[in-house]
Design a protein around this motif. Structure first.
Motif, mmCIF file in Angstrom:
data_model
loop_
_atom_site.group_PDB
_atom_site.id
_atom_site.type_symbol
_atom_site.label_atom_id
_atom_site.label_comp_id
_atom_site.label_asym_id
_atom_site.label_seq_id
_atom_site.Cartn_x
_atom_site.Cartn_y
_atom_site.Cartn_z
ATOM 1 N N ARG A 115 0.709 -1.137 -0.324
ATOM 2 C CA ARG A 115 0.062 -0.231 0.445
ATOM 3 C C ARG A 115 0.793 1.167 -0.071
ATOM 4 O O ARG A 115 1.631 0.928 0.763
ATOM 5 C CB ARG A 115 -0.714 0.377 0.966
ATOM 6 C CG ARG A 115 -1.661 1.161 1.472
ATOM 7 C CD ARG A 115 -2.967 1.276 2.799
ATOM 8 N NE ARG A 115 -3.751 -0.388 2.140
ATOM 9 C CZ ARG A 115 -4.459 -0.371 2.982
ATOM 10 N NH1 ARG A 115 -4.217 -0.513 4.189
ATOM 11 N NH2 ARG A 115 -5.318 -1.948 2.350
ATOM 12 N N VAL A 116 0.578 2.457 -1.011
ATOM 13 C CA VAL A 116 0.803 3.753 -0.588
ATOM 14 C C VAL A 116 0.245 4.777 -0.763
ATOM 15 O O VAL A 116 -1.352 4.255 -0.580
ATOM 16 C CB VAL A 116 1.606 3.616 -1.827
ATOM 17 C CG1 VAL A 116 2.619 3.072 -2.202
ATOM 18 C CG2 VAL A 116 1.102 4.012 -3.411
ATOM 19 N N ARG A 117 0.149 5.543 0.355
ATOM 20 C CA ARG A 117 -0.295 6.526 0.909
ATOM 21 C C ARG A 117 0.281 7.742 0.277
ATOM 22 O O ARG A 117 1.078 8.205 -0.183
ATOM 23 C CB ARG A 117 -0.288 6.522 2.732
ATOM 24 C CG ARG A 117 -1.011 4.861 2.515
ATOM 25 C CD ARG A 117 -0.146 5.123 4.243
ATOM 26 N NE ARG A 117 -0.719 3.924 4.793
ATOM 27 C CZ ARG A 117 -1.767 3.248 5.093
ATOM 28 N NH1 ARG A 117 -2.696 3.624 5.213
ATOM 29 N NH2 ARG A 117 -1.833 2.136 6.135
ATOM 30 N N PRO A 118 -0.629 9.182 0.371
ATOM 31 C CA PRO A 118 -0.319 10.489 0.239
ATOM 32 C C PRO A 118 0.761 10.733 1.323
ATOM 33 O O PRO A 118 0.358 9.785 2.385
ATOM 34 C CB PRO A 118 -1.550 11.177 0.120
ATOM 35 C CG PRO A 118 -2.771 10.473 -0.077
ATOM 36 C CD PRO A 118 -2.474 9.400 0.675
ATOM 37 N N ALA A 119 1.005 12.294 0.787
ATOM 38 C CA ALA A 119 1.875 12.805 2.476
ATOM 39 C C ALA A 119 2.022 13.641 2.042
ATOM 40 O O ALA A 119 1.485 14.268 1.214
ATOM 41 C CB ALA A 119 3.541 12.024 2.007
ATOM 42 N N VAL A 120 1.883 14.325 3.771
ATOM 43 C CA VAL A 120 1.853 15.690 3.970
ATOM 44 C C VAL A 120 2.295 16.781 5.166
ATOM 45 O O VAL A 120 3.347 15.540 6.164
ATOM 46 C CB VAL A 120 0.447 15.526 5.307
ATOM 47 C CG1 VAL A 120 -0.074 17.457 5.237
ATOM 48 C CG2 VAL A 120 -0.554 15.549 4.007
#
Length: 280
Positions: A33-38
Motif C-alpha cells: 500500500r502507498v499513501r499520500p504524504a502531507v
C-alpha cells in the motif's frame, strides 16, 4: 508506525527539525500500500514554529491514513531563503524515501498555517526557482503535488501581517520594494503552483481574510485548481478549532464551524489523488 526526527542544516548555520510519522504496511492488509504524504509547516510569524499547528495536525492526517511530516523550519534571525531551502530538503527527503515510507511520490501535499502558510505558498511558487537550482536541488524531485493552507500570510501590501514579512526579510531588506514584491505571493502565481485547498475565517484580525482572497483570485487567474472555505468566525491561529488545540487563555475556544476543515481536506485529497487513496 514509525516516528523519527532528523536535522536539516540551514545555509546560515541554523538547524531545522524534520519529523516523520510513517504508518507501517501490514501483510494482513496490503503489504504494498502507498499513501499520500502531507508536509506540515507550522505558523509563528517567522519567529518560531507553533506546536498547536504541528503534531495535532500530523495526528489528524494520520487518522485519515496519510503519512505526515513536520518541518520546524528556521525562523528569525534566519532570513530568506533559509526556510525555503530547508523546505526543499524536506520535500527531497520525502520523495526520495517514498518507497521506504510507503508514499505515492505523485501525491505529496505541502501544508502551512499562518506564516507557515506563507512558507508553503512561497515554496510552491519557487520550487523551480533560481534559489533551489543554485543549491543543487532537482526541481522535479521537490515539486509539491498539492497545497493546503490555513489562514495564510500572503501579501506584503496593505493587508500584510508586517511582523511576518519583516522577520522573513530581516532588517536590511524589510523596506526594500524589490524584496517586498518577491514575498507578496499574490503577485507571482503561475500555472506551476499546485492545486490548492485554502481556508480562513472572516473574523481573523491578525492576518485579514483579504490575504486569502488575494491569493485565491491570483490562483483563478492563473488557472490553478483551487478550493476555498471561508468560515464566519474564528480568531487567528484556529488550528483544528478544538479545545485540544486552544491556547491556555482560551483565545480560540471550541469553534464548531471550523472543525469540519480536516474532513473537507480528506475529501479533497481523495479527489486529487485517487490512485493513492484507492484503499479508502
Amino acid at each position: 508506525m514509525r516516528y523519527f526526527e532528523e536535522t536539516i542544516n540551514g545555509v546560515d548555520g541554523s538547524e531545522a527539525l524534520f519529523r516523520g510519522y510513517v504508518i507501517s504496511n501490514s501483510e494482513a492488509m496490503d503489504p504494498d500500500r502507498v499513501r499520500p504524504a502531507v508536509l506540515i509547516l507550522p505558523g509563528g510569524g517567522y519567529t518560531r514554529t507553533s506546536p498547536r499547528e504541528a503534531e495535532p495536525i500530523a495526528l489528524k492526517m494520520l487518522g485519515y491514513g496519510y503519512q505526515a511530516f513536520i518541518l520546524d523550519y528556521s525562523c528569525a534571525p534566519s532570513e530568506y531563503p533559509v526556510a525555503l531551502l530547508e523546505t526543499a530538503e524536506a520535500m527531497r527527503r520525502i520523495r526520495t524515501h517514498a518507497a521506504e515510507w510507503h508514499i505515492d511520490p505523485d501525491a505529496i501535499v505541502i501544508c502551512g498555517f499562518s506564516a507557515g502558510g506563507h512558507a508553503a505558498a512561497f515554496f510552491s511558487e519557487r520550487w523551480n526557482g533560481a534559489e533551489v537550482r543554485e543549491h543543487g536541488f532537482d526541481p522535479e524531485e521537490i515539486r509539491p503535488n498539492g497545497m493546503l493552507l490555513g489562514y495564510p500570510v500572503i501579501t506584503s501590501g496593505p493587508y500584510a501581517h508586517r511582523g511576518s514579512i519583516d522577520n522573513l526579510l530581516g532588517p536590511e531588506r524589510k523596506d526594500d520594494p524589490k524584496w517586498l514584491d518577491l514575498v507578496s505571493l499574490e503577485r507571482h502565481v503561475t500555472a506551476d503552483v499546485p492545486p490548492t485547498f485554502v481556508w480562513t475565517t472572516v473574523t481573523d484580525h491578525s492576518v485579514p481574510v483579504q490575504n486569502t482572497l488575494l491569493f485565491v483570485n491570483a490562483l483563478v487567474d492563473a488557472d490553478v485548481n483551487v478550493e476555498v472555505h471561508i468560515f464566519p468566525e474564528g480568531n487567528h491561529g484556529s488550528s483544528l478549532g478544538t479545545r485540544e488545540t486552544d491556547n491556555p487563555s482560551g483565545w480560540i475556544g471550541n469553534l464548531t464551524c471550523v472543525q469540519i476543515w480536516p474532513d473537507l481536506v480528506d475529501r479533497w485529497i481523495q479527489g486529487r489523488f485517487p490512485n493513492a487513496t484507492s484503499w479508502k
